[in-house]
Write a protein that holds these residues in place. Structure first.
Motif, PDB file in Angstrom:
ATOM      1  N   LYS A  84      41.258  37.299  36.924  1.00 14.78           N
ATOM      2  CA  LYS A  84      41.294  38.340  37.945  1.00 14.78           C
ATOM      3  C   LYS A  84      39.881  38.812  38.276  1.00 14.78           C
ATOM      4  N   TYR A 109      51.732  28.970  40.314  1.00 11.99           N
ATOM      5  CA  TYR A 109      51.541  29.893  39.192  1.00 11.99           C
ATOM      6  C   TYR A 109      51.797  29.201  37.868  1.00 11.99           C
ATOM      7  N   LEU A 139      37.958  36.265  40.266  1.00 12.40           N
ATOM      8  CA  LEU A 139      38.452  36.149  41.635  1.00 12.40           C
ATOM      9  C   LEU A 139      37.941  37.288  42.513  1.00 12.40           C
ATOM     10  N   TRP A 179      47.115  37.608  45.124  1.00 13.67           N
ATOM     11  CA  TRP A 179      47.050  37.411  43.678  1.00 13.67           C
ATOM     12  C   TRP A 179      48.072  38.293  42.999  1.00 13.67           C
TER      13      TRP A 179
END
Ligand SMILES: [Zn+2]
Ligand SMILES: [Zn+2]
Length: 306
Positions: A215, A255, A218, A232
């Motif tokens: 995360k 995913y 990103l 996301w």
């Protein structure tokens, strides 16, 4: 006897100290990991010596151990068999170190060479498995590098290996009835110990770290007002139940669960776009139409109901 007690107290002190440093390492102070390794290495060394003391109080001294090694060579057996032979002859180990103020003690290898001879009388399996020995060797080489200022490791390496060592140590102390590691850990360190000692909990902690790292990678460098455009999601993995399903380019549904050993890629919650109106819905709510669309949202499927 005093000496025996000291070894145990020192082993536990070092172990608690290792946990303190480990927590600091996890909180971002990577240098602290270095000390977590050296404290843990010290603790393992002392626990191995405690084990030798369960055989004979004096076996932790190099001189006495050497005597056993020589006997093993003469008899062409392993060190445990040689020790038992000497014991059955009522050999006086204390005599070898009498008068020495601070006799030299055994190395980790020597202590391990004895422990690895121990075989379960029922199953015939070795009590100490190769994994534990490999982890101890990893730790030893890392400690050497640390002492020579040439260590290089990733935080993940440390977390995984420390976890394996803690589990190995927990098992070892239990197997040879030395002490219960969980009982000896300070209350404020118990949580971090529990995560390390429980393989599954540790894997989940690791999976959550992977989620956080991806995360962060990103969103790094993306302006706040553009961050909302990043698609996301984190889904609950229906296979393992953890909130660890995140985008993965290699996955067909896009995913994959980050938990080691799970890696599930399917969930009805993963959102897909309706092929008619383009709205995003959980794929479990989508309908397929024969020969035309794979994903049709509930609104397009049944417009009257809306
Ligand atoms: Zn999973
Ligand atoms: Zn639609």
């Amino acid at each position: 006897m005093q000496f025996k007690f000291d070894i145990k107290a020192n082993a536990i002190d070092s172990f608690n100290e290792a946990l303190v440093k480990y927590e600091q390492g996890q909180a971002g102070d990577l240098r602290a990991f270095k000390f977590a390794i050296t404290h843990l290495a010290h603790s393992v060394e002392l626990v191995l010596k405690m084990y030798l003391q369960t055989l004979d109080e004096n076996l932790i001294f190099s001189k006495c151990f050497k005597h056993v090694t020589n006997r093993a060579k003469d008899d062409n057996t392993n060190v445990l068999a040689a020790f038992n032979a000497l014991k059955s002859e009522s050999f006086d180990f204390e005599n070898l170190v009498q008068g020495h103020a601070s006799p030299h003690t055994v190395t980790v290898e020597q202590a391990l060479s004895m422990a690895r001879c121990e075989v379960c009388s029922i199953t015939g399996n070795h009590f100490v498995d190769q994994d534990f020995i490999d982890d101890i060797n990893w730790m030893k080489s890392l400690r050497n590098e640390i002492e020579h200022f040439e260590f290089e490791f990733t935080a993940k390496d440390v977390r995984l290996s420390v976890g394996k060592l803690v589990r190995g140590l927990d098992e070892f102390t239990d197997l040879f009835s030395l002490f219960d590691l969980g009982n000896e850990v300070g209350q404020e360190r118990y949580q971090v110990f529990k995560v390390l000692a429980d393989e599954y909990e540790h894997a989940v902690a690791e999976a959550n770290i992977a989620v956080g790292e991806q995360k962060q990678a990103l969103f790094a460098g993306v302006r706040p007002k553009h961050q909302i455009l990043i698609e996301w999601n984190i889904y609950t993995c229906p296979s393992c139940g953890n909130n660890t399903m995140i985008p993965n380019d290699d996955s067909q549904m896009g995913y994959r669960c980050t938990l080691e050993g799970c890696g599930n890629e399917e969930s009805e919650d993963i959102e897909v776009d309706c092929e008619i109106c383009g709205a995003a819905w959980a794929n479990g709510e989508m309908t397929s139409w024969d020969d035309t669309y794979t994903y049709v949202c509930p609104r397009c499927e049944n417009p009257e109901a809306w």
